[in-house]
Scaffold this motif. Structure first.
Motif, PDB file in Angstrom:
ATOM      1  N   ASN A 136     -15.175  20.668  59.511  1.00  0.00           N
ATOM      2  CA  ASN A 136     -14.284  20.961  58.393  1.00  0.00           C
ATOM      3  C   ASN A 136     -13.181  19.927  58.239  1.00  0.00           C
ATOM      4  OD1 ASN A 136     -15.678  23.290  57.626  1.00  0.00           O
ATOM      5  ND2 ASN A 136     -14.636  24.460  59.209  1.00  0.00           N
ATOM      6  N   ASN A 137     -13.212  18.895  59.060  1.00  0.00           N
ATOM      7  CA  ASN A 137     -12.233  17.830  58.995  1.00  0.00           C
ATOM      8  C   ASN A 137     -12.961  16.490  58.912  1.00  0.00           C
ATOM      9  OD1 ASN A 137     -10.448  15.682  59.868  1.00  0.00           O
ATOM     10  ND2 ASN A 137      -8.991  17.291  60.382  1.00  0.00           N
TER      11      ASN A 137
ATOM     12  N   SER B 251     -14.639  23.013  46.953  1.00  0.00           N
ATOM     13  CA  SER B 251     -13.445  23.223  47.774  1.00  0.00           C
ATOM     14  C   SER B 251     -13.431  22.263  48.959  1.00  0.00           C
ATOM     15  CB  SER B 251     -13.419  24.672  48.251  1.00  0.00           C
ATOM     16  OG  SER B 251     -12.336  24.895  49.102  1.00  0.00           O
TER      17      SER B 251
ATOM     18  N   THR C 161     -10.730  19.282  50.045  1.00  0.00           N
ATOM     19  CA  THR C 161     -10.156  19.218  51.390  1.00  0.00           C
ATOM     20  C   THR C 161     -10.465  17.872  52.036  1.00  0.00           C
ATOM     21  OG1 THR C 161     -10.354  21.608  51.661  1.00  0.00           O
ATOM     22  CG2 THR C 161     -10.188  20.298  53.684  1.00  0.00           C
TER      23      THR C 161
ATOM     24  N   GLN D 159      -7.934  14.832  53.314  1.00  0.00           N
ATOM     25  CA  GLN D 159      -8.000  14.392  54.707  1.00  0.00           C
ATOM     26  C   GLN D 159      -8.283  12.895  54.805  1.00  0.00           C
ATOM     27  OE1 GLN D 159     -11.061  17.037  56.026  1.00  0.00           O
ATOM     28  NE2 GLN D 159      -9.623  18.674  56.583  1.00  0.00           N
TER      29      GLN D 159
END
Length: 191
Positions: A23-24, A177, A181, A185
């Motif tokens: 998720n990063n 989404s 994000t 990042q």
């Protein structure tokens, strides 16, 4: 000699596992930035080739496979418990179907491309999104509609087959989404 072989084997084994923090985007790239496996450079190459932002490319792969090189759809069950056939031929990072993957290889001349190779898979995603832009007029940074076309196919997207399927719409929203994000990042990470 044995030590060199062992180091090489361990390095290659690490390439086959999915990154830990998917998720990063910064974490994904940092975990896969090495001599054998530089995902950031592959993503930037694809962005330059097809005009699709890295964040959209990565979000598509995140939703499709969770960055697993050997991802496949789960098998159907016969009599409720016996593993049976898979619902499709989707495979690898991009979850590309056999026929679409063959079409990609012919169109790009990348005959040695493999769906389990990240650089090949992200190039496929960029190529497919570019075709969605050309065929259906979807903006190259519109992760939601690009994902709908990716999942439904170009014709399915055009005829609106996805409109009656809330699961596909939720997956497209997840991709959109995630792209937002990832974009934030990527702007802040040191690569």
């Amino acid at each position: 000699m044995r030590a060199v072989f062992l180091i090489l084997l361990l390095a290659l084994a690490g390439c086959a596992t999915a990154p830990r923090n998917i998720n990063n985007a910064c974490a994904v790239f940092q975990q896969r930035d090495g001599w054998f496996n530089n995902w950031y450079n592959a993503a930037k190459r694809t962005e330059r080739a097809y005009g699709v932002p890295v964040s959209v490319l990565m979000a598509t792969i995140r939703v499709e496979s969770g960055f697993k090189s050997n991802a496949r759809p789960p098998r159907k069950k016969l009599l409720g418990f016996i593993p049976w056939k898979r619902p499709s031929s989707a495979y690898g990072y991009s979850q590309a179907l056999d026929g679409t993957w063959q079409e990609y290889k012919r169109a790009t001349g990348r005959y040695g491309a493999r769906r389990s190779n990240f650089a090949d898979a992200i190039d496929f995603v960029g190529w497919y999104h570019r075709r969605s832009h050309e065929r259906n007029g979807i903006a190259l940074n519109d992760a939601y509609n690009l994902y709908l076309a990716y999942y439904s196919g170009h014709s399915g997207y055009a005829n609106g087959s996805w409109k009656g399927n809330p699961a596909i719409q939720r997956a497209a929203q997840k991709a959109a989404s995630m792209a937002q994000t990832y974009d934030a990042q990527i702007r802040s990470c040191r690569l």
